[in-house]
Design an enzyme around this catalytic site. Structure first.
Site, short mmCIF file in Angstrom:
data_model
loop_
_atom_site.label_atom_id
_atom_site.label_comp_id
_atom_site.label_asym_id
_atom_site.label_seq_id
_atom_site.Cartn_x
_atom_site.Cartn_y
_atom_site.Cartn_z
CG HIS A 16 41.32 41.66 44.40
ND1 HIS A 16 40.83 42.05 45.62
CD2 HIS A 16 42.26 42.59 44.06
CE1 HIS A 16 41.43 43.16 46.01
NE2 HIS A 16 42.29 43.51 45.07
CG ASP A 117 37.73 41.00 46.76
OD1 ASP A 117 38.61 40.24 46.34
OD2 ASP A 117 37.90 42.21 46.96
CG HIS A 366 53.46 47.29 42.46
ND1 HIS A 366 53.96 46.04 42.16
CD2 HIS A 366 52.11 47.16 42.54
CE1 HIS A 366 52.95 45.20 42.04
NE2 HIS A 366 51.83 45.84 42.27
#
EC number: 2.4.1.-
Length: 482
Positions: A16, A117, A366
């Protein structure tokens, strides 16, 4: 008079923080000196995250960029009683809303926009109160944005748990989505994390725009569905700006290459399977044993496996891997039996450098979106092994929508367990030259490599979208709050 500033509010996660800083710097360049950037820093909730953020801020400040500044927000009490990390982060951010309001109101310069965000929808309320345009920086795929925007409608239309549905879920612009591919936040509608997910989908409708870390050519049908209002039941959605891939490439180290890179230098082209499960990716011993067995039986395919140890502190938000004790984690004799064709690395590894290496021919990941973008950027096909959050949906997107992955069967009810035989099959399918499935994934990965690079070139779709975003912010004007 001071330049108008764009206020950026990132969270502290690896996927992020830096992409938002990179996006902020691109805004500076695109504005031609008309804007500055002010980054509001929330205190990281873990010591490791605090160290990482401090190091990144120090690097940015040392670069000498005059038009980007950092302001620290005061600490808030950590929430308790949450049911998932997403809700935990969101509640931290809600506690910060008064601090964000005060920080923006206290700026001497005019404020052109607030960019928050993905988790920071409470900040959109602050921007509305202050009369400042509010944008969401969405560090995931446009497909995930479509699902999020569609979720309030699904919540009203579907009466049962999604896993109890007959058939697939329809998300405009995407192939039919099996319920097993939904994010973990959608699998239990009685949990508050599900309520958070749906509320976030509603909250995004209050944004001036959504900035997505994807390229238009990668997800054309999804972006068209969002723009047409098909994901929001005919209600116009905020303008979407597909400006990706936004990736941070640190300068190469002045010392000799990393040991993993030196090992790759000795391997044939496209011969190595790279296994890495992210900065927080932890594998319990049963999964480690299955991977080891599959790699041994995979027909001699080479591999580079980043294997981390268990955390020192497993409390919520503290799941930071440690350096692995390989002799304790791996089956007896595994390292000796695979010597020469395999390297198991027990600590952090330079993922971008490894994916960029010509010897790497496949990536077990992942399915964090940043890792996916890196694999697309370097044209490396994927074996998706999602662990949490939206990663199962990302895996579905890779296989069914983008076509750059070979599917990997897993038991999600057993903590995403993959049997050794299934992993062996998938490795052979991806890496064998004679595999039709692998050939198709490799060809699509090569296509996406070219698409991603063309998109960010001058005149490319992402560069054009970013310039449109910058022009829109400048055109709207700035608000002098103080």
């Amino acid at each position: 008079m001071a330049k108008p500033t764009v206020v950026v509010l990132p969270v502290w996660g690896a996927g992020h923080f830096m992409p938002m800083i990179e996006a902020g710097k691109r805004l500076l360049r695109g504005s031609g000196g008309a804007l500055s950037v002010t980054v509001l820093l929330m205190p990281a909730p873990t010591p490791d995250a605090a160290v990482d953020i401090a190091a990144q801020v120090k690097r940015e400040e040392a670069s000498g960029a005059d038009d980007i500044s950092f302001r620290h927000l005061p600490a808030v009490d950590m929430p308790t009683g949450h049911t998932g990390v997403e809700e935990w982060i969101s509640r931290i951010l809600r506690s910060h809303a008064p601090n964000v309001w005060a920080a923006i109101a206290g700026l001497d310069c005019p404020v052109a926009a607030l960019v928050t965000d993905i988790f920071c929808t409470p900040a959109l309320e602050v921007s509305r109160e202050l009369g400042v345009p509010g944008y969401v920086y969405f560090p995931c795929s446009a497909s995930m944005l479509a699902l999020l925007l569609r979720s309030p409608g699904l919540d009203e239309e579907v009466a049962v748990e999604f896993e109890e549905m007959d058939g697939a879920i329809r998300i405009p612009g995407l192939p039919p989505v099996p319920p097993s591919a939904l994010p973990s936040t959608m699998l239990d509608r009685k949990k508050s994390t599900y309520d958070w997910f749906v509320a976030t989908g509603r909250g995004y409708m209050n944004a001036t725009g959504v900035i997505v870390n994807t390229a238009a050519e990668l997800e054309q049908s999804v972006l068209a569905a969002i723009a047409d209002g098909r994901c929001t039941r005919g209600v116009p959605a905020p303008t979407v700006y597909p400006i990706g891939p936004v990736l941070s490439f640190p300068p190469p180290p002045e010392e000799q290459p990393h040991e993993c890179v030196r090992w790759l230098d000795a391997q044939p082209p496209a011969s190595v399977l790279f296994l890495c499960f992210g900065s927080k990716g932890l594998l319990p011993p049963p999964k480690v044993r299955e991977i080891a067995a599959a790699l041994e039986r995979s027909g001699g395919h080479r591999f580079l496996w980043v294997l981390r140890g268990p955390p020192k502190d497993s409390r919520q938000g503290q799941r930071v891997p440690t350096d692995a004790m390989l002799d304790e984690l791996l089956p007896e004799g595994f390292l000796e039996r695979t010597k020469g064709r395999g390297l198991v690395w027990p600590t952090r590894a330079p993922q971008k450098e490894i994916l960029a290496h010509a010897a790497v021919g496949g990536f077990v990941t992942h399915c964090g979106w940043n890792s996916i973008l890196e694999s697309l950027w370097f044209g490396v096909p994927v074996l998706p092994w999602p662990l949490d959050a939206e990663q199962h949906f990302n895996a579905f997107t890779l296989v069914a929508h983008l076509g750059v992955a070979v599917p990997l069967g897993m038991d999600r009810r057993r903590d995403n367990f993959v049997e050794a035989a299934e992993l062996e099959r998938a490795v052979r399918s991806l890496m064998d030259d004679a595999s039709d499935e692998g050939r198709k994934a490799r060809a699509k990965a090569a296509e996406t490599r070219a698409v991603c690079r063309k998109a960010v070139e001058e005149g490319g779709s992402s560069s054009t979208a970013f310039q449109r975003l910058t022009d829109d912010i400048v055109r709207r004007g700035a608000v002098q709050i103080r």
